[in-house]
Motif scaffolding. Structure first.
Motif, mmCIF file in Angstrom:
data_model
loop_
_atom_site.group_PDB
_atom_site.id
_atom_site.type_symbol
_atom_site.label_atom_id
_atom_site.label_comp_id
_atom_site.label_asym_id
_atom_site.label_seq_id
_atom_site.Cartn_x
_atom_site.Cartn_y
_atom_site.Cartn_z
ATOM 1 N N SER A 213 -5.905 8.187 10.845
ATOM 2 C CA SER A 213 -6.810 7.041 10.863
ATOM 3 C C SER A 213 -6.171 5.826 10.210
ATOM 4 O O SER A 213 -6.290 4.702 10.703
ATOM 5 N N ILE A 214 -5.484 6.050 9.095
ATOM 6 C CA ILE A 214 -4.809 4.941 8.402
ATOM 7 C C ILE A 214 -3.718 4.349 9.284
ATOM 8 O O ILE A 214 -3.593 3.117 9.416
ATOM 9 N N ILE A 215 -2.922 5.204 9.898
ATOM 10 C CA ILE A 215 -1.821 4.738 10.752
ATOM 11 C C ILE A 215 -2.344 3.936 11.930
ATOM 12 O O ILE A 215 -1.828 2.867 12.264
ATOM 13 N N ALA B 40 -4.209 -3.600 13.032
ATOM 14 C CA ALA B 40 -4.156 -4.780 12.168
ATOM 15 C C ALA B 40 -2.787 -5.452 12.200
ATOM 16 O O ALA B 40 -2.573 -6.442 11.499
ATOM 17 N N GLY B 41 -1.848 -4.913 12.994
ATOM 18 C CA GLY B 41 -0.518 -5.515 13.077
ATOM 19 C C GLY B 41 0.333 -5.272 11.850
ATOM 20 O O GLY B 41 1.196 -6.092 11.509
ATOM 21 N N VAL B 42 0.084 -4.153 11.178
ATOM 22 C CA VAL B 42 0.806 -3.816 9.947
ATOM 23 C C VAL B 42 1.694 -2.601 10.188
ATOM 24 O O VAL B 42 1.287 -1.663 10.886
ATOM 25 N N ASN B 43 2.888 -2.609 9.619
ATOM 26 C CA ASN B 43 3.789 -1.461 9.729
ATOM 27 C C ASN B 43 3.223 -0.301 8.914
ATOM 28 O O ASN B 43 3.114 -0.407 7.683
ATOM 29 N N PRO B 44 2.848 0.823 9.535
ATOM 30 C CA PRO B 44 2.218 1.928 8.806
ATOM 31 C C PRO B 44 3.096 2.498 7.693
ATOM 32 O O PRO B 44 2.607 2.808 6.601
#
Length: 234
Positions: A188-190, A196-200
């Motif tokens: 879910s976080i990944i 959100a356009g963020v590198n997991p």
């Protein structure tokens, strides 16, 4: 949510967290009764793409009839694309669909009922079953003509489910429910990071490095706002 509960029970746990007094949410589902919460009300919707697929599956055997239905449904999606391109609000989108798609869906329903009522199509044939699929779910399939914001299909969620399938494949299933829970949390976080356009990987690394601060103020360390946090350190 991985476990022994069915989808309706899991959805019920989520809906219990909603603020009281809100109107019932729209629930896009596949028609299975186990997916419906027993204690909490939802407005049931069905996926128009699934209805279309019934005719695509038998188009080789009934080309003329199936192409007619596929073309009509295509007009509805064209109108929905117009609403998106114009940035219409839900109420404006509803009015557009009522004006443009309403007659299209009325034509589709009339044609389908005529085929069965006049015995033009054998009910147990591939085409007959496709028509019955549409008519049996007509109310749920046409929510977009009556409720602002009602979706045409479940495409967004079905694309999201690919992440779940990939996670399950990579994990080769889990030995315990606790392991499955941990896997679900990370998945879910990944996925949230990707949306959100963020590198997991970078995000999870930051959480580990700032674990004490995250525990104190988790709301400041969400994927979409953590870089603005004064305590943020790479």
């Amino acid at each position: 949510m991985t476990g022994h509960n069915h989808a309706g029970e899991n959805l019920e746990k989520i809906l219990e967290k909603r603020n009281t007094g809100l109107p019932p949410p729209l629930q896009m589902y596949d028609g299975a009764k186990l997916n419906i919460p027993k204690k909490l009300a939802t407005i049931l919707c069905n996926c128009l793409t699934h209805g279309r697929r019934q005719f695509v599956n038998v188009v080789d055997a009934f080309p003329e009839e199936c192409y007619k239905i596929i073309e009509l449904i295509g007009k509805v999606y064209y109108h929905d694309d117009l609403a998106k391109d114009q940035g219409l609000e839900p109420e404006e989108r509803l009015l557009l669909h009522q004006e443009k798609s309403g007659p299209v869906m009325a034509e589709l329903e009339t044609w389908c009922r005529h085929q069965l009522h006049e015995k033009i199509v054998e009910p147990n044939s591939g085409l007959g079953k496709a028509i019955s699929y549409i008519l049996d779910r007509w109310k749920e399939l046409t929510r977009f003509l009556h409720i602002p914001g009602a979706p045409l299909d479940n495409g967004i969620c079905e694309r999201a489910l690919k992440m779940t399938v990939l996670n399950r494949k990579n994990s080769y299933f889990y030995k315990t429910l606790r392991g499955a829970y941990v896997g679900d949390v990370f998945m879910s976080i990944i996925h949230t990071c990707q949306l959100a356009g963020v590198n997991p990987f970078d995000y999870l690394t930051v959480l580990v490095k700032n674990a004490a601060q995250v525990a104190k103020n988790p709301e400041l360390w969400l994927p979409w706002n953590y870089t603005a946090n004064p305590s943020y350190k790479k």
